[in-house]
Design a protein around this motif. Sequence first.
Motif, PDB file in Angstrom:
ATOM      1  N   VAL A 194      27.899  83.773 136.362  1.00  0.00           N
ATOM      2  CA  VAL A 194      28.988  84.536 135.751  1.00  0.00           C
ATOM      3  C   VAL A 194      29.779  85.193 136.874  1.00  0.00           C
ATOM      4  O   VAL A 194      29.309  86.134 137.516  1.00  0.00           O
ATOM      5  N   GLU A 195      30.982  84.690 137.113  1.00  0.00           N
ATOM      6  CA  GLU A 195      31.819  85.249 138.178  1.00  0.00           C
ATOM      7  C   GLU A 195      32.541  86.510 137.711  1.00  0.00           C
ATOM      8  O   GLU A 195      32.639  87.499 138.436  1.00  0.00           O
ATOM      9  N   ALA A 196      33.092  86.455 136.512  1.00  0.00           N
ATOM     10  CA  ALA A 196      33.834  87.554 135.917  1.00  0.00           C
ATOM     11  C   ALA A 196      34.036  87.182 134.450  1.00  0.00           C
ATOM     12  O   ALA A 196      33.618  86.102 134.013  1.00  0.00           O
ATOM     13  N   GLU A 197      34.655  88.066 133.665  1.00  0.00           N
ATOM     14  CA  GLU A 197      34.825  87.766 132.242  1.00  0.00           C
ATOM     15  C   GLU A 197      35.601  86.455 132.065  1.00  0.00           C
ATOM     16  O   GLU A 197      36.679  86.265 132.619  1.00  0.00           O
ATOM     17  N   THR A 246      29.951  95.322 133.886  1.00  0.00           N
ATOM     18  CA  THR A 246      30.113  94.903 135.284  1.00  0.00           C
ATOM     19  C   THR A 246      31.494  95.321 135.789  1.00  0.00           C
ATOM     20  O   THR A 246      31.677  96.426 136.259  1.00  0.00           O
ATOM     21  N   GLU A 247      32.489  94.447 135.612  1.00  0.00           N
ATOM     22  CA  GLU A 247      33.798  94.740 136.182  1.00  0.00           C
ATOM     23  C   GLU A 247      34.494  95.920 135.518  1.00  0.00           C
ATOM     24  O   GLU A 247      35.210  96.683 136.180  1.00  0.00           O
ATOM     25  N   GLU A 250      35.583  95.744 144.286  1.00  0.00           N
ATOM     26  CA  GLU A 250      34.656  94.835 144.962  1.00  0.00           C
ATOM     27  C   GLU A 250      33.327  94.710 144.235  1.00  0.00           C
ATOM     28  O   GLU A 250      32.517  93.829 144.551  1.00  0.00           O
ATOM     29  N   LEU A 251      33.093  95.577 143.244  1.00  0.00           N
ATOM     30  CA  LEU A 251      31.844  95.551 142.490  1.00  0.00           C
ATOM     31  C   LEU A 251      32.048  94.871 141.143  1.00  0.00           C
ATOM     32  O   LEU A 251      33.170  94.723 140.662  1.00  0.00           O
ATOM     33  N   GLY A 252      30.937  94.447 140.532  1.00  0.00           N
ATOM     34  CA  GLY A 252      30.983  93.909 139.171  1.00  0.00           C
ATOM     35  C   GLY A 252      31.537  92.516 139.045  1.00  0.00           C
ATOM     36  O   GLY A 252      31.842  92.058 137.949  1.00  0.00           O
ATOM     37  N   ARG A 253      31.650  91.803 140.153  1.00  0.00           N
ATOM     38  CA  ARG A 253      32.193  90.440 140.161  1.00  0.00           C
ATOM     39  C   ARG A 253      31.420  89.611 141.178  1.00  0.00           C
ATOM     40  O   ARG A 253      30.857  90.144 142.133  1.00  0.00           O
TER      41      ARG A 253
END
Length: 432
Positions: free
Chosen positions: A13-16, A346-347, A357-360
């Motif tokens: 999971v890279e991002a939403e 996360t993001e 820079e966090l959550g991804r």
Amino acid sequence: MTALVIRGAVAVVEAEGRVRTGDVVCVDGVVVGTPAPADATVIDASGCVVTPGLVNAHHHLLQTAFRTLPGTRGIPMRDWLPAMANAYSAAGVDPELTGIAARAGLAEALLSGVTTVADHHLTWPASADTVAMARAAADAAAGLGARLAFVRGAARDDPQEAALSAEAIAAALVDGCPGGVTDDGMLQVAVGPAGVHSDPRETFALLAEVAERRGLRRRTQANEVVDVEIALDRYGCRPLDLLEDWGWLAPDVTLAHLCGVTDDEIARIAASGVTATHAPGCDVPMGWGVAPVAKLRDAGIPVGLGTSGGGSNDAGHLLADARLAMQVSALVGPQLAASTVLSMATEGSADGLGRPELGRLIPGSAADLCLWDVSGVADAGVADPVAGLVWASPGRRPRTVVVAGRVVVVEGRLATDDEAEITARLFERVGR
């Protein structure tokens, strides 16, 4: 150079809305888009979903020492606040207890996949060494290898003393650091009163001055039941009216809870650039309300996720609260998707801290990640393993957790500390 490769995952999971397969390559604590160096350490992620490290956007780590206390469950917030205050007074809050409770709460966080915790610390006894208290929490995080955003809060504190303390804490922990974040990104300092129900305009104004001088973010709580009631009784208006008048609806501010907000208030929040934090694990069981997350997001407001503290939630398991957020969302609007609440954890939370820079897990992001084993019977029959992270197996623990490229949890156990000793030390300190 230190290189780490996560290989063979079921999904990354890279991002939403962005899920892929393939390697995750980390070099010197940062995710990179280049092939793995030949000498990289390889972690086998077979049977696992890899996600960014979770970001708990709203916690009260001190309350880890005060869970399931008699007389503190399912009661009006007006009664809960003094009950907790009595418990703090009886225990004697000092740097030692602050550090011990933070150590336990942060260990719980890492073991449940949370790599960054925002700790809104609100309890400052008279004549307390506030810098030592803040440093104790920071030292606990450093020892465990967790990221900490320490929020110098206030709850009925003398406004001048709160501001002087915030200035001293920032000077001691993040002096000269842009945005109040250390160069390695492991420690951040912010400020924030508990809310208009407890703190006057002067506290908000003086802490805002410290934030502006030091470049710190601001955080507060708004629109839980008692917050609305007291604002109406004391000021004749609603909390967000006061926050707007006091200069606390601004892009550097994050508001936690937001259970009872009108459509007009949502529009004003969106126009101001404020970010929000949902805390259903606190608000739902205590009967304090449910934030209309879908409406907030539809208005363009970034929404993160927090557990709040052990005095109301009893657990610091953010993924479990993501599941709860998804389940109760249908009570106040359309049901949130699993991918949405995962992105909030996360993001969304990272954006509320001003930490893109966090959550991804994209090139340039911090190498904070979790491996979640989805090969067992708890995930049997699950069609979408990423959605299954949230829907299935409440309370699951990650197999491996990495923070800044450093492995801090291995096979579900702390690599940096002794869980049994942490637990025993807290019970010894509080006499239970």
